[in-house]
Design an enzyme around this catalytic site. Sequence first.
Site, PDB file in Angstrom:
ATOM      1  N   SER A 108      11.142 -66.200 -97.362  1.00  0.00           N
ATOM      2  CA  SER A 108      11.965 -67.008 -98.279  1.00  0.00           C
ATOM      3  C   SER A 108      11.034 -67.284 -99.578  1.00  0.00           C
ATOM      4  O   SER A 108      11.663 -67.702-100.565  1.00  0.00           O
ATOM      5  CB  SER A 108      12.405 -68.315 -97.625  1.00  0.00           C
ATOM      6  OG  SER A 108      11.223 -69.157 -97.248  1.00  0.00           O
ATOM      7  N   SER A 141       7.873 -66.066 -93.998  1.00  0.00           N
ATOM      8  CA  SER A 141       8.410 -66.439 -95.138  1.00  0.00           C
ATOM      9  C   SER A 141       7.160 -66.523 -96.395  1.00  0.00           C
ATOM     10  O   SER A 141       7.531 -66.550 -97.747  1.00  0.00           O
ATOM     11  CB  SER A 141       8.941 -67.698 -95.576  1.00  0.00           C
ATOM     12  OG  SER A 141      10.368 -67.682 -94.996  1.00  0.00           O
ATOM     13  N   LYS A 176       6.815 -73.283-104.829  1.00  0.00           N
ATOM     14  CA  LYS A 176       7.921 -73.101-104.229  1.00  0.00           C
ATOM     15  C   LYS A 176       8.736 -74.243-104.251  1.00  0.00           C
ATOM     16  O   LYS A 176       8.400 -75.277-104.135  1.00  0.00           O
ATOM     17  CB  LYS A 176       7.673 -72.654-102.901  1.00  0.00           C
ATOM     18  CG  LYS A 176       9.174 -71.950-102.112  1.00  0.00           C
ATOM     19  CD  LYS A 176       8.595 -71.560-100.663  1.00  0.00           C
ATOM     20  CE  LYS A 176       9.786 -71.123 -99.864  1.00  0.00           C
ATOM     21  NZ  LYS A 176       9.363 -70.801 -98.433  1.00  0.00           N
TER      22      LYS A 176
END
Lengths: 485, 498
Positions: B162, B186, B79
Amino acid sequence: MSYLIEGESGDWDVVIGLEVHAQITSQAKLFSGSATAFGAGPNTQVSLVDAAMPGMLPVINEYCVEQAVKTGLGLKAQINRHSVFERKNYFYADLPQGYQISQFAEPIVGEGIVVLDMPDGTTREIGIERLHMEQDAGKSMHDQDPKRSFIDLNRSGVALMEIVSKPDLRSPEEAGMYVRKLRSILRYLGTCDGNMEEGSMRADVNVSVRPAGSGELRTRTETKNVNSVRFIMQVIEHESARQVQAYESDEEIVQETRLFDAARGETRSMRSKEFAHDYRYFPDPDLLPVVLSEDEVEAIRASLPELPDDIKQRFIDTMGLTAYDAGVLVADKETANYFEQVAKGHDAKIAANWVTGNLFGALNKAGRSIADSPVTADALSELLDLMADDTISGRIAKDVFEEMFETGRGAKQIVEDKGLEQITDTGAIEAAVDAVVTDNPDQVADFRGGNEKAIGWFVGQVMKATEGKANPKLVNELLRKKLAK
Amino acid sequence: MSELNKKTIAEAARGLEDGDFTSEELTRACLDAMEAARDINAFITETPDIALARAGESDARRAAGNATGPLDGIPIAVKDLFCTEGVLTTAGSHILDGFTPPYESTVTQNLRDAGAVMLGKTNLDEFAMGSANITSYYGPVKNPWTADSGDKQGKDLVPGGSSGGSAAAVAALIAPGALGTDTGGSIRQPASFTGIVGMKPTYGRCSRWGIVAFASSLDQAGPLTRTVEDAALLLGGMAGHDAKDSTSAPMDLPDFTAGLKDGIRGLKVGIPKEYTMDGMPAEIEALWAQGRDWLTGQGAQCVEVSLPHTQYALPTYYIVAPAEASSNLARYDGVRYGLRVPGDSLDDMYEATRGEGFGEEVRRRVLIGTYVLSAGYYDAYYIKAQKLRTLIARDFQNAFADVDVLLTPTAPSAAFVIGEKMDDPVAMYLNDIFTVPASLAGLPAISVPAGLDGDGLPLGLHLIAKPFDEATLFRAAFALEDAAGFDAKPGVGPGGGS
């Protein structure tokens, strides 16, 4: 010590509280491993944490915590075994995180005391409200370029203690004494070097005034970042006079932050909007609360050095010094150490007189500190030895001292080279006495006629004849014997 | 195209160990898949050169008999919230334009040390703020799944957020595993939306050092994988105490795969009654009931428990997280790195830089956070939220006095269409209603793919365990995974297929 401002409506008292920011003596910063040395090139002591790079986290420097606790103990203050770091949020170019990590609701140290040694030998206690730890910001430089500002982050993250006094101070002199005493305690403790000219210590000065004798507390102003004792006193003088004038002209005093203009010796309002802050304090989620065990606090207490108030009492109790002399001698650690070394094996009062009189006088004149005195404690000791065994007189000693101070040479050497040893040979003195008595029949008659004071004139003549080297006691005895005939 | 990219971490590790293929072959298969699926926009930065170099090093280690363990040579996606040395790190934000950190986050460093191979940096909601991966400056990520019926058919769906890019990369068979971060859901919610496993460890299990901060008291790194076993393997390479993070737990790192397959006979599973909500879709309700039956069938005992403060979790979260974020994001000021938009004064520069550099959702949360910390509002919002947070954590403590794990749905719906809910932040925030309470309490939790809804879109079930009891969490999740037998795979993009 009463300090009154005479206004048109009557006298006014001034009420003063100080927030002293003292840099904690530590190799590393409060939350990073960067060095803290003064005077390094711009941005050479900046870690990723100090520059607030993304994802960087603070880690508490435990040594700084110990130093803060030590300071708290030195101020006879309450140690809070649970304290919390919070974020004080505001934007400025030299504040990389956009917040300062500080302590707010739960500081590490609570109420304590600083004892002032007043000129009349009495003492006065000034209350400490709290002491908390916080990190310093960087430095903005606006004078390097016509259009741009430069930022030096060397100071960013440096550990500070903010020491907040109660509003107990009542005059500029007292405020000055308080800062000097606080600085002295910090230096004894080794928790702050107290070098105000290097920015290791600076003060925010809170001032209000009130009609003399009234107990009220009126609106105060806070003058930020004042960096010398003299300036602190000037701020108080100027600010209190300004406030009195304002009240007497029916103007309001508003609670505000002011700046000191050293060039003009006056304060002025910082009305720009960036100082109208709501700091939005909240506990820093990156840090755990600081929790101290009783054992940890006691271990720090056991490591405390003897502090000035205790040393002063010892000087009074065991050496017979006056409170005033003792207070002067312990005012800083170097002086106290110097004196103790000189006093060893000598009359303490004589040693005290030499240190506070001749030595301080010479140092003042030369603009030097005791730490770089040309006459070391051992050298002064040697001079006192020469007086104690009657090798030289007190009068000669003063001359020898001056020469020692100027040249850095030893007392014995100077006395030997110049042949300044006191004449204690009765025969030699007797010859000089005989000569003076024989050569001055008028004065002899005067003395014998009852003018006792004339003896002083005879002593002077004999000393002159022996170039000051005759033992004054012997001269006196022999003269009286001769003149009595 | 080889099919090595379809292997799980455990399968790939066995294949590497047995010499069936090399890390370079495995990595090339993943890089090919990454290229083929570029239209889903899962990556902000692809790092094929780094990937092949590290794969080569891994193969050399293995050839020399020095393979480090099960993650040596395994490709993973990272990420783009983790700082990676020498590789652009954006947090999905315009404000970090051109920011290339000279340092490596602890979690990615741990994985490098374990021999893992970074394929690239995945897309995400800006500063991890979002539940649909639509707030990224680098554009939305498309869910590899598509609806096979209903209103959503033929439309691009969100992957959740996210960690949407990471979830999409794993679901699209680009990477066998990916790193995410979870602040309020997330990792778990996008895992549910993309039919994969997403796990958030106990707060403090993984170091936060080098992860761009969103809400410091909630942020945790965790794995996204295709199996529960892989999640345990990957977490083992990420976690561990780190002296550089004061909130990292000074605990030994257990082998999370130990006891994974021991079964759950006698395990007590709590079903929190407050998670039954008005308007919950019948399919979610049914799947949750199915989950109970699956676990019961595996020998566990399901009992109802009460978490009375559940209704306050979402409002509490939306005070605490923005408050911390408003302060954490103050450092993006245009002075030292990233975007700078000049202004006539320092304040002008701040306003121009932050106004242009932050997207709408980030600005919204910074404003909310600033508001709740302001003088006069602090007690009414922030302090009250902290008290509620304590009560929510206590609810869990009480429940865990009687049960070993809790079972809930992961999200209140399946993936929705890109562009939906964008004008209604509260509707968007409701996505995290089941995941936020465990975040506030710092508990480990996992989403396991459990079934498909009527439109053929994946749905997850959510397990929550006691602090630092990841072992029980994984064991229960493995049993649930086994019982659910979820083996559906997405087509890539509308009408696409792989």
